[in-house]
Design a protein around this motif. Sequence first.
Motif, PDB file in Angstrom:
ATOM      1  N   TRP A 220      37.823 -54.990  15.754  1.00  0.00           N
ATOM      2  CA  TRP A 220      37.601 -54.425  17.087  1.00  0.00           C
ATOM      3  C   TRP A 220      38.821 -53.633  17.537  1.00  0.00           C
ATOM      4  N   HIS A 221      40.007 -54.193  17.337  1.00  0.00           N
ATOM      5  CA  HIS A 221      41.224 -53.475  17.732  1.00  0.00           C
ATOM      6  C   HIS A 221      41.451 -52.246  16.856  1.00  0.00           C
TER       7      HIS A 221
ATOM      8  N   GLU B  82      39.446 -49.715  18.520  1.00  0.00           N
ATOM      9  CA  GLU B  82      40.093 -49.297  19.764  1.00  0.00           C
ATOM     10  C   GLU B  82      41.202 -48.285  19.484  1.00  0.00           C
TER      11      GLU B  82
ATOM     12  N   TYR C 131      39.924 -44.700  18.652  1.00  0.00           N
ATOM     13  CA  TYR C 131      38.894 -44.235  19.575  1.00  0.00           C
ATOM     14  C   TYR C 131      38.757 -42.720  19.609  1.00  0.00           C
TER      15      TYR C 131
ATOM     16  N   LEU D  29      32.408 -49.976  22.230  1.00  0.00           N
ATOM     17  CA  LEU D  29      33.505 -50.932  22.106  1.00  0.00           C
ATOM     18  C   LEU D  29      33.286 -52.106  23.052  1.00  0.00           C
ATOM     19  N   ASP D  30      32.807 -51.822  24.245  1.00  0.00           N
ATOM     20  CA  ASP D  30      32.542 -52.884  25.205  1.00  0.00           C
ATOM     21  C   ASP D  30      31.363 -53.740  24.750  1.00  0.00           C
TER      22      ASP D  30
ATOM     23  N   HIS E 259      39.419 -52.398  28.708  1.00  0.00           N
ATOM     24  CA  HIS E 259      40.098 -51.442  27.820  1.00  0.00           C
ATOM     25  C   HIS E 259      39.817 -49.994  28.191  1.00  0.00           C
TER      26      HIS E 259
ATOM     27  N   ARG F 229      41.531 -45.024  28.064  1.00  0.00           N
ATOM     28  CA  ARG F 229      40.888 -43.765  27.673  1.00  0.00           C
ATOM     29  C   ARG F 229      40.350 -43.020  28.886  1.00  0.00           C
TER      30      ARG F 229
END
Length: 432
Positions: free
Chosen positions: A32-33, A36, A39, A176-177, A227, A231
């Motif tokens: 996941w990171h 991120e 992105y 991502l969420d 997060h 962005r």
Amino acid sequence: MAGQKNEQQGDHDSTCPLVAVDRRLDDVHRHWHSAERAYFEPEGFRVAIQTAIQTLRTVTFILQSNKAQIPDFDAWYASWQEKLKAIPLMRWMVDARNKIEKQGDLEMYSHVRAELVASYLNDGPVIQVPANLFEGPDVLLRNLPKSDLGDHFWKHGTLRVQRRWVENSLPDHELLDAAATAYGAIAEIVADAHVKIGRAPPTTTNIETGEEYGSGRAGRLPCMVGHGEARTLNISLSDGQAFDLSHEEVTVDFEKGKEAATRYGVNPDDVFGRGEDQESILRSLFDTARRMTETDGHHVTMLVLLRGTTVVRLAQVEFPDHGSKYIVMRDIAHEVVRKGVDGVILVGESWMAVADPTKPYMRAVDALDRKEMLAATLVRITGDPIQLSAMFDRQGDSVKLGETVEARDGEHFIFAPVYEVWGRPIPDRWQG
């Protein structure tokens, strides 16, 4: 993940019967990171987010392969399956994993989401346009009403431009969420599995601060909440300038603390009270703020986040203008979720004025009868808000404060974003 600010890493007991499950869940967190960080790199994001989705599905496979370790596994797991089936996002995750493995890539596309914010509530106009059609925000601005509301937007509004990755079959969720939410659901199953075998659920450590996290936040880790700010571009409509959010951490310097104690005539041990409850912390902070204000002639805005009677964050908050407050308070609400906070205190100078019903968007600072005061306000996940205040009496360069006034159940709609993340109804009177 060493060196990645605000990320967390799992702490796994090698003697735990479910250690393989724990490690695989931690793999999802790492992927996941990776997504991120990538992105703004389409290929890197595509690989990382799809790997996270695939890996998430294997967590439950490994859990099922360890069913012999969990008493009454079939009935226990069946109840969790029913819960997951009732969540549309979790059903989508299963379909997405099957598509990735059997048909090919997800049909992802990048959007730019433009939003005008001129309220503490999430009810402003919003427009979403493909990333290569950036004229959308201009259209939004041209359509502002010519009225008191329109004037309010131009004076105190913020244009927020945010890049978002979405998938064709899940248009209402940022990817991502969505993955973070799904991670949270599976993490709750894993935590419950540990309880079933009589062990404590796995913990996660912030590699920057050393703070440990268990359950909470619907299973999501603090680093997987809010997060979107990383962005997002914030542009003030009043001057067209971009601005960043600022919360300057206040670190404890014991030597300076001793000097300050002498200067303000306070006992450092009493600044946060004796830890009886959050109200006592509020009162102690306000007493200290009074002394500091009368000594210095002013007081900065301070934010205190509480988990029970533990101070989990102390920061000086900057509000460049009134419009930035709408954005900063949303960011604070994200922090409330990330840190599992159940009490928030804001201490600082403020203005007070009688509301004029003919001017619904006029702020207290613009009223002719405005009065200056020092205020400390506590809102909690349960219970009424409490505000302590004292009016300013300026005498040249010096300041004397009036008596401390206590108000309960007041109108503090600056905290509306915090109430929303707590799932508390926002009182109707806060809408004004």
